[in-house]
Every structure is written in C-alpha cells, then in structure tokens.
Design a protein around this motif. Structure first.
Motif, PDB file in Angstrom:
ATOM      1  N   GLN A  47      40.510  29.683  36.881  1.00  0.00           N
ATOM      2  CA  GLN A  47      41.627  30.571  36.378  1.00  0.00           C
ATOM      3  C   GLN A  47      41.177  31.861  36.169  1.00  0.00           C
ATOM      4  O   GLN A  47      41.760  32.878  36.334  1.00  0.00           O
ATOM      5  N   LYS A  48      39.966  32.089  35.611  1.00  0.00           N
ATOM      6  CA  LYS A  48      39.456  33.316  35.252  1.00  0.00           C
ATOM      7  C   LYS A  48      39.155  34.234  36.650  1.00  0.00           C
ATOM      8  O   LYS A  48      39.469  35.407  36.572  1.00  0.00           O
ATOM      9  N   LEU A  51      42.531  35.435  37.783  1.00  0.00           N
ATOM     10  CA  LEU A  51      42.854  36.359  36.935  1.00  0.00           C
ATOM     11  C   LEU A  51      42.308  37.717  37.194  1.00  0.00           C
ATOM     12  O   LEU A  51      43.050  38.776  37.417  1.00  0.00           O
ATOM     13  N   ALA A  54      43.540  39.008  40.575  1.00  0.00           N
ATOM     14  CA  ALA A  54      44.798  39.772  40.423  1.00  0.00           C
ATOM     15  C   ALA A  54      44.551  41.139  39.968  1.00  0.00           C
ATOM     16  O   ALA A  54      45.192  42.265  40.308  1.00  0.00           O
ATOM     17  N   GLU A  55      43.676  41.169  38.902  1.00  0.00           N
ATOM     18  CA  GLU A  55      43.398  42.499  38.320  1.00  0.00           C
ATOM     19  C   GLU A  55      42.739  43.572  39.391  1.00  0.00           C
ATOM     20  O   GLU A  55      43.087  44.681  39.116  1.00  0.00           O
TER      21      GLU A  55
END
Length: 89
Positions: A47-48, A51, A54-55
């Motif tokens: 998940q990290k 994330l 995406a950033e």
C-alpha cells in the motif's frame, strides 16, 4: 490488453480506472517481493508503495518500464522499513 505506458498516461490525465488496472496488474508481484524480504506486514508495504507511486507519478519519464519504476519505489519503501525496524531496536 492495454500497455502499462498507456495506462500511466491515462492515470496522469485523471483516469482513476487506469490506476486501478495498474494496481491490480502489479499487486501480486509486489506482495511476493515483500513477502520474501519481511516476516510480516507485506500488505502495508505494498500500500505504501502504491501511495508513493501515485505521489511521484509525474516524475516517471517512461525511460524504463513502469514495473521498474514501481519496484524502485518498492525497494526504497523496503529500505525505509528496515531503517525504522533498526531504530526500534
């Protein structure tokens, strides 16, 4: 089948479904990557990774594969995980 490069372009242009396809396409491989290197918590690390991906999607220039970009992020997430474990004792 739509290529990763096409999906990345669509995701950058705001197509959330394209991002979902990329996540689905690479999720299992990332789980395996983290599972072989950690004793638990691989889902949180995956998940990290997504994330951070995406950033930082705007920094992906397409010079290598999206998979290489994603696994580069995963590597950094793993190292950050190791550093935090070492600090915790």
């Amino acid at each position: 089948m739509t290529s990763d490069a096409e999906l990345v372009r669509a995701w950058r242009d705001g197509d959330a479904d394209a991002g979902d396809v990329l996540v689905e396409r690479h999720y299992d491989a990332l789980v395996r990557f983290f599972r072989t290197k950690t004793s638990r918590g691989e889902d949180d690390l995956v998940q990290k990774t997504f994330l951070v991906c995406a950033e930082r999607l705007s920094t992906y220039q397409g010079h290598g594969t999206f998979r290489a970009f994603l696994f580069g992020i995963a590597r950094n997430v793993l190292f950050e995980h190791y550093r935090s474990k070492a600090k915790d004792g």
